[in-house]
Enzyme design. Sequence first.
Site, PDB file in Angstrom:
ATOM      1  N   ARG A  22       0.839  -1.194   0.000  1.00 36.30           N
ATOM      2  CA  ARG A  22       0.000   0.000   0.000  1.00 36.30           C
ATOM      3  C   ARG A  22       0.873   1.242   0.000  1.00 36.30           C
ATOM      4  O   ARG A  22       2.059   1.190   0.331  1.00 36.30           O
ATOM      5  CB  ARG A  22      -0.891   0.022   1.256  1.00 36.30           C
ATOM      6  CG  ARG A  22      -1.879  -1.098   1.341  1.00 36.30           C
ATOM      7  CD  ARG A  22      -2.492  -1.225   2.709  1.00 36.30           C
ATOM      8  NE  ARG A  22      -1.572  -1.854   3.658  1.00 36.30           N
ATOM      9  CZ  ARG A  22      -1.925  -2.285   4.853  1.00 36.30           C
ATOM     10  NH1 ARG A  22      -3.163  -2.132   5.272  1.00 36.30           N
ATOM     11  NH2 ARG A  22      -1.048  -2.854   5.657  1.00 36.30           N
ATOM     12  N   ILE A  24       3.187   4.430  -0.018  1.00 34.92           N
ATOM     13  CA  ILE A  24       4.545   4.676  -0.508  1.00 34.92           C
ATOM     14  C   ILE A  24       5.222   3.370  -0.883  1.00 34.92           C
ATOM     15  O   ILE A  24       5.922   3.283  -1.896  1.00 34.92           O
ATOM     16  CB  ILE A  24       5.361   5.428   0.562  1.00 34.92           C
ATOM     17  CG1 ILE A  24       4.836   6.854   0.727  1.00 34.92           C
ATOM     18  CG2 ILE A  24       6.842   5.458   0.182  1.00 34.92           C
ATOM     19  CD1 ILE A  24       5.483   7.620   1.872  1.00 34.92           C
ATOM     20  N   ASN A  96      10.149   0.346   4.996  1.00 35.43           N
ATOM     21  CA  ASN A  96       9.143   1.373   4.775  1.00 35.43           C
ATOM     22  C   ASN A  96       7.942   1.282   5.714  1.00 35.43           C
ATOM     23  O   ASN A  96       7.239   2.271   5.917  1.00 35.43           O
ATOM     24  CB  ASN A  96       8.659   1.287   3.318  1.00 35.43           C
ATOM     25  CG  ASN A  96       7.499   2.192   3.036  1.00 35.43           C
ATOM     26  OD1 ASN A  96       7.637   3.409   2.977  1.00 35.43           O
ATOM     27  ND2 ASN A  96       6.308   1.598   2.901  1.00 35.43           N
ATOM     28  N   ALA A  97       7.694   0.121   6.323  1.00 32.41           N
ATOM     29  CA  ALA A  97       6.501  -0.051   7.156  1.00 32.41           C
ATOM     30  C   ALA A  97       6.517   0.923   8.328  1.00 32.41           C
ATOM     31  O   ALA A  97       7.560   1.166   8.938  1.00 32.41           O
ATOM     32  CB  ALA A  97       6.420  -1.489   7.668  1.00 32.41           C
ATOM     33  N   GLY A  98       5.345   1.479   8.649  1.00 38.71           N
ATOM     34  CA  GLY A  98       5.276   2.406   9.772  1.00 38.71           C
ATOM     35  C   GLY A  98       3.845   2.763  10.113  1.00 38.71           C
ATOM     36  O   GLY A  98       2.907   2.477   9.353  1.00 38.71           O
ATOM     37  N   ILE A  99       3.684   3.373  11.275  1.00 38.63           N
ATOM     38  CA  ILE A  99       2.377   3.867  11.720  1.00 38.63           C
ATOM     39  C   ILE A  99       2.543   5.309  12.167  1.00 38.63           C
ATOM     40  O   ILE A  99       3.651   5.765  12.441  1.00 38.63           O
ATOM     41  CB  ILE A  99       1.816   3.030  12.890  1.00 38.63           C
ATOM     42  CG1 ILE A  99       2.831   2.977  14.048  1.00 38.63           C
ATOM     43  CG2 ILE A  99       1.419   1.640  12.423  1.00 38.63           C
ATOM     44  CD1 ILE A  99       2.286   2.361  15.320  1.00 38.63           C
ATOM     45  N   TYR A 162       5.587   9.475  18.106  1.00 37.36           N
ATOM     46  CA  TYR A 162       5.851   9.443  16.665  1.00 37.36           C
ATOM     47  C   TYR A 162       7.129  10.196  16.338  1.00 37.36           C
ATOM     48  O   TYR A 162       7.993   9.709  15.605  1.00 37.36           O
ATOM     49  CB  TYR A 162       4.661  10.031  15.918  1.00 37.36           C
ATOM     50  CG  TYR A 162       4.778   9.952  14.407  1.00 37.36           C
ATOM     51  CD1 TYR A 162       4.771   8.724  13.765  1.00 37.36           C
ATOM     52  CD2 TYR A 162       4.872  11.106  13.632  1.00 37.36           C
ATOM     53  CE1 TYR A 162       4.867   8.646  12.383  1.00 37.36           C
ATOM     54  CE2 TYR A 162       4.972  11.034  12.262  1.00 37.36           C
ATOM     55  CZ  TYR A 162       4.968   9.795  11.636  1.00 37.36           C
ATOM     56  OH  TYR A 162       5.076   9.728  10.265  1.00 37.36           O
ATOM     57  N   PRO A 192       9.147  11.656   4.193  1.00 40.11           N
ATOM     58  CA  PRO A 192       7.988  12.152   3.469  1.00 40.11           C
ATOM     59  C   PRO A 192       7.236  13.229   4.233  1.00 40.11           C
ATOM     60  O   PRO A 192       7.111  13.180   5.458  1.00 40.11           O
ATOM     61  CB  PRO A 192       7.104  10.913   3.294  1.00 40.11           C
ATOM     62  CG  PRO A 192       7.773   9.801   3.983  1.00 40.11           C
ATOM     63  CD  PRO A 192       9.011  10.288   4.633  1.00 40.11           C
ATOM     64  N   GLY A 193       6.727  14.205   3.468  1.00 39.76           N
ATOM     65  CA  GLY A 193       5.689  15.086   3.961  1.00 39.76           C
ATOM     66  C   GLY A 193       4.370  14.411   3.649  1.00 39.76           C
ATOM     67  O   GLY A 193       4.289  13.179   3.569  1.00 39.76           O
TER      68      GLY A 193
END
Length: 293
Positions: A22, A24, A96-99, A162, A192-193
Amino acid sequence: MSTDNGITDFEGRVAFVTGGARGIGLGIVRALLRRGANVAIADISGDALERARDRLGVSPDRLRGYRLDVTDREQYADVAAQVRRDLGEVSLLFNNAGIIDSVSPSKLSYAMWDYVMGINLDGVYNGIQTFVPGMLASPRRCHVVNTASEAGLVEAGSGFLYHASKYAVVGLSESLRRELAHFGVAVSVLFPGPVATDIVENTRRLRPDTAPAHSERVTQILDTAHRILNEQGASPDGVGELVLDAVETNAPYIATRNELGEYLRRRNDDLTAAMRRAESFLASYDTTVEQAV
């Protein structure tokens, strides 16, 4: 072929992308496939993996999906072994995975700290620990891209958990870049913004049942983030191309917009001013102590 500046020989290389089904991550996968790389998509959602495979329509000899919780080190090792059997040795790694989650300081808990850090920071390190040893032994140049956030560069009200996790990813990436360079392994950090992804919805959906309810302030932060992502977010496919351009040019930093210059200058000015005050204060203090003695 690969050059001293970066990697351009993507054809036939194996890439591993977490959170790759999903947003990015999927944009990075598409950019890799366009360059001829073979891609292992890792994602915590089996449904998202199925949708991604159907959408991409690429044969299994070039694209495989793997269910992965990036906080689970044993599962990570099992998935990595399967990727080697299915596709070969990984030489391009995209952590790349993140919350996007936090809690009010009034609801501090070890559980929430471990949860956010487990995904956003430990998940990045688990990818590094799993694949970088093989990269060090590889005769080819390799590249690691770690996804942080603009929240890893400036404090902008996104919640202290975060911010802490993303600042850590930036520092980890910068220091590893220096230490791995002479092994032929490059490291870039993506901050990323706003990008048009469903990260806020995914964060809410995956949040543990034991987590404290979001405060009104944190709820407002997430609602605002969701609105901005949808209204102003960059294209994930465009970001994917930006990321691959950084791999090709061996760029240390990857931004998705040009909005933070003034904030960064202000922070830098404040840090510089603190150092000047320290120099003046300590010189004066030493003189005062000598006179007192």
